[in-house]
Design a protein around this motif. Structure first.
Motif, PDB file in Angstrom:
ATOM      1  N   SER A  35       0.829  -1.202   0.000  1.00 41.85           N
ATOM      2  CA  SER A  35       0.000   0.000   0.000  1.00 41.85           C
ATOM      3  C   SER A  35       0.860   1.249   0.000  1.00 41.85           C
ATOM      4  O   SER A  35       2.061   1.200   0.307  1.00 41.85           O
ATOM      5  CB  SER A  35      -0.916   0.035   1.235  1.00 41.85           C
ATOM      6  OG  SER A  35      -2.078  -0.716   1.048  1.00 41.85           O
ATOM      7  N   SER A  49      -3.788   3.943  -1.111  1.00 42.59           N
ATOM      8  CA  SER A  49      -4.084   2.942  -2.130  1.00 42.59           C
ATOM      9  C   SER A  49      -3.404   1.646  -1.776  1.00 42.59           C
ATOM     10  O   SER A  49      -2.346   1.649  -1.132  1.00 42.59           O
ATOM     11  CB  SER A  49      -3.596   3.437  -3.495  1.00 42.59           C
ATOM     12  OG  SER A  49      -3.847   2.492  -4.506  1.00 42.59           O
ATOM     13  N   THR A  59      -7.199  -0.789  -4.869  1.00 42.61           N
ATOM     14  CA  THR A  59      -8.229  -0.008  -4.193  1.00 42.61           C
ATOM     15  C   THR A  59      -7.655   1.366  -3.854  1.00 42.61           C
ATOM     16  O   THR A  59      -6.433   1.526  -3.714  1.00 42.61           O
ATOM     17  CB  THR A  59      -8.714  -0.701  -2.914  1.00 42.61           C
ATOM     18  OG1 THR A  59      -7.576  -1.045  -2.100  1.00 42.61           O
ATOM     19  CG2 THR A  59      -9.491  -1.974  -3.227  1.00 42.61           C
ATOM     20  N   TYR A  60      -8.571   2.321  -3.691  1.00 40.65           N
ATOM     21  CA  TYR A  60      -8.159   3.701  -3.504  1.00 40.65           C
ATOM     22  C   TYR A  60      -9.020   4.411  -2.464  1.00 40.65           C
ATOM     23  O   TYR A  60     -10.219   4.124  -2.323  1.00 40.65           O
ATOM     24  CB  TYR A  60      -8.285   4.460  -4.831  1.00 40.65           C
ATOM     25  CG  TYR A  60      -7.474   3.856  -5.945  1.00 40.65           C
ATOM     26  CD1 TYR A  60      -8.027   2.909  -6.805  1.00 40.65           C
ATOM     27  CD2 TYR A  60      -6.138   4.209  -6.121  1.00 40.65           C
ATOM     28  CE1 TYR A  60      -7.271   2.326  -7.809  1.00 40.65           C
ATOM     29  CE2 TYR A  60      -5.377   3.635  -7.135  1.00 40.65           C
ATOM     30  CZ  TYR A  60      -5.953   2.692  -7.965  1.00 40.65           C
ATOM     31  OH  TYR A  60      -5.189   2.113  -8.954  1.00 40.65           O
ATOM     32  N   LYS A  65      -9.354   8.611  -5.781  1.00 39.04           N
ATOM     33  CA  LYS A  65      -9.956   7.729  -6.786  1.00 39.04           C
ATOM     34  C   LYS A  65     -10.170   8.481  -8.090  1.00 39.04           C
ATOM     35  O   LYS A  65     -10.658   9.618  -8.097  1.00 39.04           O
ATOM     36  CB  LYS A  65     -11.284   7.189  -6.251  1.00 39.04           C
ATOM     37  CG  LYS A  65     -11.820   5.976  -6.974  1.00 39.04           C
ATOM     38  CD  LYS A  65     -13.043   5.425  -6.255  1.00 39.04           C
ATOM     39  CE  LYS A  65     -12.718   4.927  -4.868  1.00 39.04           C
ATOM     40  NZ  LYS A  65     -13.906   4.353  -4.190  1.00 39.04           N
ATOM     41  N   PHE A  68      -5.308   8.712  -9.102  1.00 37.51           N
ATOM     42  CA  PHE A  68      -4.107   7.940  -8.799  1.00 37.51           C
ATOM     43  C   PHE A  68      -4.279   6.500  -9.284  1.00 37.51           C
ATOM     44  O   PHE A  68      -5.395   5.959  -9.267  1.00 37.51           O
ATOM     45  CB  PHE A  68      -3.857   7.908  -7.302  1.00 37.51           C
ATOM     46  CG  PHE A  68      -3.405   9.214  -6.688  1.00 37.51           C
ATOM     47  CD1 PHE A  68      -3.467  10.410  -7.393  1.00 37.51           C
ATOM     48  CD2 PHE A  68      -2.922   9.245  -5.391  1.00 37.51           C
ATOM     49  CE1 PHE A  68      -3.061  11.608  -6.831  1.00 37.51           C
ATOM     50  CE2 PHE A  68      -2.504  10.429  -4.797  1.00 37.51           C
ATOM     51  CZ  PHE A  68      -2.587  11.608  -5.520  1.00 37.51           C
ATOM     52  N   THR A  69      -3.168   5.889  -9.686  1.00 39.82           N
ATOM     53  CA  THR A  69      -3.169   4.489 -10.108  1.00 39.82           C
ATOM     54  C   THR A  69      -2.000   3.772  -9.470  1.00 39.82           C
ATOM     55  O   THR A  69      -0.853   4.197  -9.615  1.00 39.82           O
ATOM     56  CB  THR A  69      -3.074   4.362 -11.633  1.00 39.82           C
ATOM     57  OG1 THR A  69      -4.149   5.073 -12.250  1.00 39.82           O
ATOM     58  CG2 THR A  69      -3.130   2.896 -12.055  1.00 39.82           C
ATOM     59  N   LEU A  81       3.089   4.363  -7.763  1.00 39.80           N
ATOM     60  CA  LEU A  81       1.875   5.156  -7.611  1.00 39.80           C
ATOM     61  C   LEU A  81       1.937   6.287  -8.640  1.00 39.80           C
ATOM     62  O   LEU A  81       2.758   7.204  -8.513  1.00 39.80           O
ATOM     63  CB  LEU A  81       1.742   5.737  -6.204  1.00 39.80           C
ATOM     64  CG  LEU A  81       0.419   6.441  -5.923  1.00 39.80           C
ATOM     65  CD1 LEU A  81      -0.733   5.421  -5.920  1.00 39.80           C
ATOM     66  CD2 LEU A  81       0.465   7.182  -4.588  1.00 39.80           C
ATOM     67  N   ARG A 106      -7.039  -1.585   4.586  1.00 37.11           N
ATOM     68  CA  ARG A 106      -6.868  -0.140   4.746  1.00 37.11           C
ATOM     69  C   ARG A 106      -6.382   0.224   6.153  1.00 37.11           C
ATOM     70  O   ARG A 106      -6.050   1.378   6.411  1.00 37.11           O
ATOM     71  CB  ARG A 106      -8.198   0.571   4.478  1.00 37.11           C
ATOM     72  CG  ARG A 106      -8.702   0.371   3.059  1.00 37.11           C
ATOM     73  CD  ARG A 106      -9.939   1.175   2.763  1.00 37.11           C
ATOM     74  NE  ARG A 106     -10.409   0.933   1.403  1.00 37.11           N
ATOM     75  CZ  ARG A 106     -10.990   1.848   0.634  1.00 37.11           C
ATOM     76  NH1 ARG A 106     -11.179   3.071   1.085  1.00 37.11           N
ATOM     77  NH2 ARG A 106     -11.400   1.539  -0.582  1.00 37.11           N
TER      78      ARG A 106
END
Length: 124
Positions: A35, A49, A59-60, A65, A68-69, A81, A106
């Motif tokens: 993460s 993320s 997941t973000y 959201k 970012f990827t 990231l 998370r």
């Protein structure tokens, strides 16, 4: 040596882009979820993320959201990231972290290895 080393931070203009990298060593990178988290001045550490061990399950946080990827290359022991459409509120110290499991969470107390962080500043 078991460690995570982030790079790629810097100064970007609002609307700009940066790509962070996190190089892992000393453990079987492909066995664990990873993460990214961030901490802005005067604020708590925030999960940003996460990604499963096999590169699926990205997941973000709602705040990033669509902008970012997260991705990973298990052959290179690296997680990335990609940050686009940056906003001043994205300014923070960004950390990558190794999860205790292969699927991640998370909850930041479920991570047992952290990098030293890379600073991202978004300002005109």
């Amino acid at each position: 040596q078991v460690q995570l080393v982030e790079s790629g931070g810097g100064l970007a203009q609002p609307g700009g882009s940066l790509r962070l990298s996190c190089a892992a060593s000393g453990f079987t990178f492909s066995s664990y979820a990873m993460s990214w988290a961030r901490q802005a001045p005067g604020k708590e550490l925030e999960w940003v993320s996460g990604i499963y061990r096999d590169g699926s399950g990205a997941t973000y946080a709602d705040s990033v959201k669509g902008r970012f990827t997260i991705s990973r290359d298990n052959a290179k022991n690296t997680v990335y990231l990609e940050m686009n459409k940056l906003k001043p509120e994205d300014t923070a110290l960004y950390y990558c972290a190794k999860a205790l499991t292969s699927w991640g969470t998370r909850a930041l107390d479920e991570y047992d290895l952290w990098g030293q962080g890379t600073q991202v500043t978004v300002s005109s």
